[in-house]
Design an enzyme around this catalytic site. Structure first.
Site, PDB file in Angstrom:
ATOM      1  N   HIS A 173       0.928  -1.417   0.217  1.00 56.34           N
ATOM      2  CA  HIS A 173       0.140  -0.376  -0.336  1.00 56.34           C
ATOM      3  C   HIS A 173       0.512   1.247   0.090  1.00 56.34           C
ATOM      4  O   HIS A 173       0.944   2.033  -0.555  1.00 56.34           O
ATOM      5  CB  HIS A 173      -1.115  -0.171   1.647  1.00 56.34           C
ATOM      6  CG  HIS A 173      -2.135  -1.276   1.176  1.00 56.34           C
ATOM      7  ND1 HIS A 173      -3.579  -1.122   1.122  1.00 56.34           N
ATOM      8  CD2 HIS A 173      -1.930  -2.543   1.364  1.00 56.34           C
ATOM      9  CE1 HIS A 173      -3.957  -1.959   1.755  1.00 56.34           C
ATOM     10  NE2 HIS A 173      -2.898  -2.396   0.863  1.00 56.34           N
ATOM     11  N   ASP A 183      -6.532   5.720   1.984  1.00 54.77           N
ATOM     12  CA  ASP A 183      -6.140   3.926   1.380  1.00 54.77           C
ATOM     13  C   ASP A 183      -8.111   3.845   1.001  1.00 54.77           C
ATOM     14  O   ASP A 183      -8.535   3.946   2.581  1.00 54.77           O
ATOM     15  CB  ASP A 183      -5.523   2.953   2.382  1.00 54.77           C
ATOM     16  CG  ASP A 183      -5.096   1.716   1.370  1.00 54.77           C
ATOM     17  OD1 ASP A 183      -6.120   1.659   1.400  1.00 54.77           O
ATOM     18  OD2 ASP A 183      -3.965   2.073   1.767  1.00 54.77           O
ATOM     19  N   ALA A 197      15.391  -6.928  -4.287  1.00 54.40           N
ATOM     20  CA  ALA A 197      16.382  -6.420  -5.257  1.00 54.40           C
ATOM     21  C   ALA A 197      14.948  -5.255  -6.184  1.00 54.40           C
ATOM     22  O   ALA A 197      14.187  -4.817  -5.487  1.00 54.40           O
ATOM     23  CB  ALA A 197      16.132  -7.399  -6.653  1.00 54.40           C
ATOM     24  N   GLN A 244      13.753  -3.880  -8.160  1.00 54.28           N
ATOM     25  CA  GLN A 244      12.288  -4.710  -8.858  1.00 54.28           C
ATOM     26  C   GLN A 244      12.169  -3.844 -10.568  1.00 54.28           C
ATOM     27  O   GLN A 244      11.936  -4.725 -11.061  1.00 54.28           O
ATOM     28  CB  GLN A 244      11.220  -5.357  -8.638  1.00 54.28           C
ATOM     29  CG  GLN A 244      10.484  -5.988  -9.297  1.00 54.28           C
ATOM     30  CD  GLN A 244       9.409  -7.271  -7.931  1.00 54.28           C
ATOM     31  OE1 GLN A 244       9.640  -7.659  -7.450  1.00 54.28           O
ATOM     32  NE2 GLN A 244       8.163  -6.862  -8.893  1.00 54.28           N
ATOM     33  N   HIS A 266       4.002 -14.222  -6.988  1.00 57.17           N
ATOM     34  CA  HIS A 266       2.836 -14.489  -5.743  1.00 57.17           C
ATOM     35  C   HIS A 266       1.623 -13.739  -6.768  1.00 57.17           C
ATOM     36  O   HIS A 266      -0.160 -13.801  -5.941  1.00 57.17           O
ATOM     37  CB  HIS A 266       2.613 -14.043  -5.286  1.00 57.17           C
ATOM     38  CG  HIS A 266       3.233 -12.262  -4.887  1.00 57.17           C
ATOM     39  ND1 HIS A 266       4.030 -11.854  -5.289  1.00 57.17           N
ATOM     40  CD2 HIS A 266       2.399 -11.715  -3.269  1.00 57.17           C
ATOM     41  CE1 HIS A 266       4.070 -10.709  -4.833  1.00 57.17           C
ATOM     42  NE2 HIS A 266       2.356 -10.548  -4.172  1.00 57.17           N
ATOM     43  N   TRP A 274      -0.707  -6.882  -6.925  1.00 55.45           N
ATOM     44  CA  TRP A 274      -0.829  -6.125  -7.620  1.00 55.45           C
ATOM     45  C   TRP A 274       0.128  -5.126  -8.344  1.00 55.45           C
ATOM     46  O   TRP A 274       0.639  -5.094  -9.879  1.00 55.45           O
ATOM     47  CB  TRP A 274      -1.816  -5.361  -7.179  1.00 55.45           C
ATOM     48  CG  TRP A 274      -2.709  -4.818  -8.504  1.00 55.45           C
ATOM     49  CD1 TRP A 274      -3.025  -3.251  -8.965  1.00 55.45           C
ATOM     50  CD2 TRP A 274      -3.023  -4.742  -9.529  1.00 55.45           C
ATOM     51  NE1 TRP A 274      -3.337  -2.157  -9.589  1.00 55.45           N
ATOM     52  CE2 TRP A 274      -3.566  -3.532 -10.629  1.00 55.45           C
ATOM     53  CE3 TRP A 274      -3.212  -6.192 -10.457  1.00 55.45           C
ATOM     54  CZ2 TRP A 274      -3.884  -3.788 -12.111  1.00 55.45           C
ATOM     55  CZ3 TRP A 274      -3.751  -6.035 -11.742  1.00 55.45           C
ATOM     56  CH2 TRP A 274      -4.458  -5.162 -12.322  1.00 55.45           C
ATOM     57  N   ASN A 275       1.195  -4.244  -7.638  1.00 58.92           N
ATOM     58  CA  ASN A 275       2.132  -4.177  -7.991  1.00 58.92           C
ATOM     59  C   ASN A 275       2.945  -4.936  -8.911  1.00 58.92           C
ATOM     60  O   ASN A 275       3.386  -4.457 -10.027  1.00 58.92           O
ATOM     61  CB  ASN A 275       3.030  -3.560  -7.243  1.00 58.92           C
ATOM     62  CG  ASN A 275       2.006  -2.702  -6.104  1.00 58.92           C
ATOM     63  OD1 ASN A 275       2.126  -1.513  -6.689  1.00 58.92           O
ATOM     64  ND2 ASN A 275       1.858  -2.822  -4.846  1.00 58.92           N
ATOM     65  N   ASP A 312      -6.044 -10.097  -2.998  1.00 58.27           N
ATOM     66  CA  ASP A 312      -6.476  -9.717  -4.622  1.00 58.27           C
ATOM     67  C   ASP A 312      -5.706 -10.879  -5.657  1.00 58.27           C
ATOM     68  O   ASP A 312      -6.198 -11.589  -6.179  1.00 58.27           O
ATOM     69  CB  ASP A 312      -6.475  -8.415  -4.913  1.00 58.27           C
ATOM     70  CG  ASP A 312      -4.934  -7.951  -4.742  1.00 58.27           C
ATOM     71  OD1 ASP A 312      -4.120  -8.213  -4.291  1.00 58.27           O
ATOM     72  OD2 ASP A 312      -4.406  -6.888  -5.584  1.00 58.27           O
TER      73      ASP A 312
END
Ligand code: UDX
Length: 475
Positions: free
Chosen positions: A17, A119, A355, A357, A372, A375-376, A396
């Site tokens: 988040h 949020d 890392a 990413q 996994h 969402w990001n 999600d």
């Protein structure tokens, strides 16, 4: 007299988040808005330690902190932390007073908060804002396809259409046919974690239901997605909110606004190990499978070993992020196993604790991502045109992974399977000729994502619209 817009951003206190909302904060600042970013004391200490926040952000981004409601000596591991908030912290009595106090003190100064962006699972902020005459915009950090299920599932449970209780009542492959837009492919096993278990998780379900329903009372909703990816679901969900701004992929939009891209894959609560970039430089194009399960997933040592064997047996080079706190059991430390792991890893792999990413996915040597379905990570992989294998765990991720395979055609869903032969087969399917179709469709989707943030693209225009609305709010 015109006032300068001053936005208070308040994320749920978990990495996935914070990552997204900090990106939004930076975007707003780069567009001339003053932002106060509200963190919990604990997360802010970690962020300060690892993300170089003092020199990285524009001067118009200020940080504030409040307590998280947990006792001082609580271990606050990331996954436990999410659960602690839902199950242990009484937001009304432990968080709301500090939040209100902070806002009241701002309102009495000469730069009052003109909009709250909170949020979408902290909707108490809407009422607090309303009481002080400040509009609140909700930001949901999950995919729209998952958010849409949150609107439907509680009523399916109440009506008895979605059954709990006992093995015989749960067929994980049964279609959940009454959620508009996903009737033909969404199965019980694809539902968010609160709805997959045999026993109903009443607290979890009520939390998600209440927050989802309450978020519709907000002034508007921000989603980190783009129109071309989720347009059918977006057209359904638009009826529930006054206004929706789809401004994703946020990290790509942000990169178009920054004077120069930031080298550290930022916003992390862990220290980034950049040695893997050198290792990637030594690999051939599109040969490496990148493996990472985000910031909160925990796995057993036995699962980790199945993944490791599957990777080694696939004979593909791999770059694997093993977060220091991600293994739930002690290693079965037979020297023989440890030696074998070290030898084989040296031959074809690289393991790091955290890392950079986004940079890893953009590196020419990376040809696939075993993750996994966070969402990001999903958006970052799509933008980079790297197809995915998803091994989802909760929230999600289980919905995202089904959409990844069945709807967006950008990867494979490895849900509920974690054995070495499945890992090997899927890695081969993704990386070899069989994966050509997936590579093409992911590249196409990646191009649409990048187009959406270019001048005139849907996310670009929606962000501009958001800026105008934030300015109007303070006139
Ligand atoms: C969680 C949920 O999984 C996600 O779906 C939800 O929307 C938000 O909370 P998380 O599990 O951390 O987040 O996964 P993900 O959403 O994929 O975010 C992980 C972030 O950490 C990504 O931005 C990724 O780039 C970053 N990351 C991960 C690194 O920078 N380095 C790493 O080694 C691993």
């Amino acid at each position: 007299m015109d006032r300068t817009p001053h936005v208070l951003i308040f994320p749920f206190p978990a990495q996935g988040h914070i990552t997204q909302m900090l990106k939004l904060a930076e975007l707003l600042c780069l567009s001339g808005i003053q932002v106060t970013f509200l963190n919990t004391h604990h997360n802010h200490r970690r962020l300060r330690r690892h993300a170089d926040i003092d020199s990285r952000f524009p001067a118009s981004l200020r940080f504030q902190t409040i307590p998280d409601g947990l006792p001082p000596h609580h271990p606050r591991r990331q996954f436990g932390f999410l659960k602690e908030w839902i199950y242990s912290v009484d937001i009304k009595s432990q968080i709301e007073p500090s939040f209100r106090h902070l806002l009241v003190s701002y309102q009495s100064q000469n730069n009052p908060v003109t909009c709250i962006i909170s949020d979408g699972v902290l909707t108490f902020t809407i009422d607090v804002g309303m009481g002080l005459g400040i509009p609140t915009i909700s930001f949901r950090t999950v995919s729209t396809c998952c958010l849409w299920t949150y609107f439907w599932l509680p009523q399916l449970v109440r009506s008895g259409d979605l059954k709990f209780g006992g093995e015989e009542l749960i067929d994980m492959d049964e279609r959940v046919s009454s959620i508009p837009g996903s009737e033909t492919f969404l199965r019980r096993r694809d539902l968010p974690s609160f709805y997959r278990s045999k026993e109903i998780d009443k607290t979890g379900m009520e939390f998600v239901d209440t927050e989802t329903q309450n978020s519709t009372k907000s002034h508007a909703l921000i989603l980190n997605t783009f129109e071309d990816l989720e347009s059918p679901i977006l057209s359904e969900i638009r009826n529930r909110f006054t206004k929706i701004y789809t401004i994703g992929p946020l990290h790509t939009l942000l990169n178009t606004k920054r004077a120069e891209p930031i080298s550290v894959s930022s916003n992390g609560l862990w220290e980034v190990d950049r040695t893997c970039m050198k290792w990637l430089d030594s690999q051939t194009p599109k040969s490496v499978i990148y493996v990472s399960f985000g910031s909160v997933v925990l796995m057993k040592h036995s699962e980790m070993m199945e993944i490791w064997h599957g990777l080694v047996n696939s004979e593909k080079p791999f770059l694997w992020v093993v977060r220091p706190d991600s293994i739930t059991e002690e290693l079965e430390s037979s020297d023989e196993v440890a030696e074998e792991v070290a030898e084989e890893t040296k031959k074809r792999g690289c393991i790091v604790g955290w890392a950079p990413q986004e940079e890893v996915l953009a590196h020419g040597a990376v040809g696939g991502f075993l993750g996994h379905g966070g969402w990001n990570s999903t958006l970052e992989s799509v933008v980079a045109g790297v197809p995915l294998i998803c091994w989802p765990h909760f929230a999600d991720q289980t919905v995202n992974s089904r959409f990844v395979e069945e709807v967006w055609r950008v990867g494979l869903d490895m849900k509920d399977r974690c054995d070495r032969s499945t890992v090997e087969m899927m890695v081969r399917d993704l990386m070899d000729e069989k994966g050509e179709g997936l590579r093409e469709s992911t590249a196409r989707m990646g191009e649409l994502a990048r187009e959406s943030v270019r001048d005139g693209g849907s996310s670009f225009c929606n962000f501009k619209d958001l800026m105008e609305d934030l300015r109007l709010m303070c006139q």
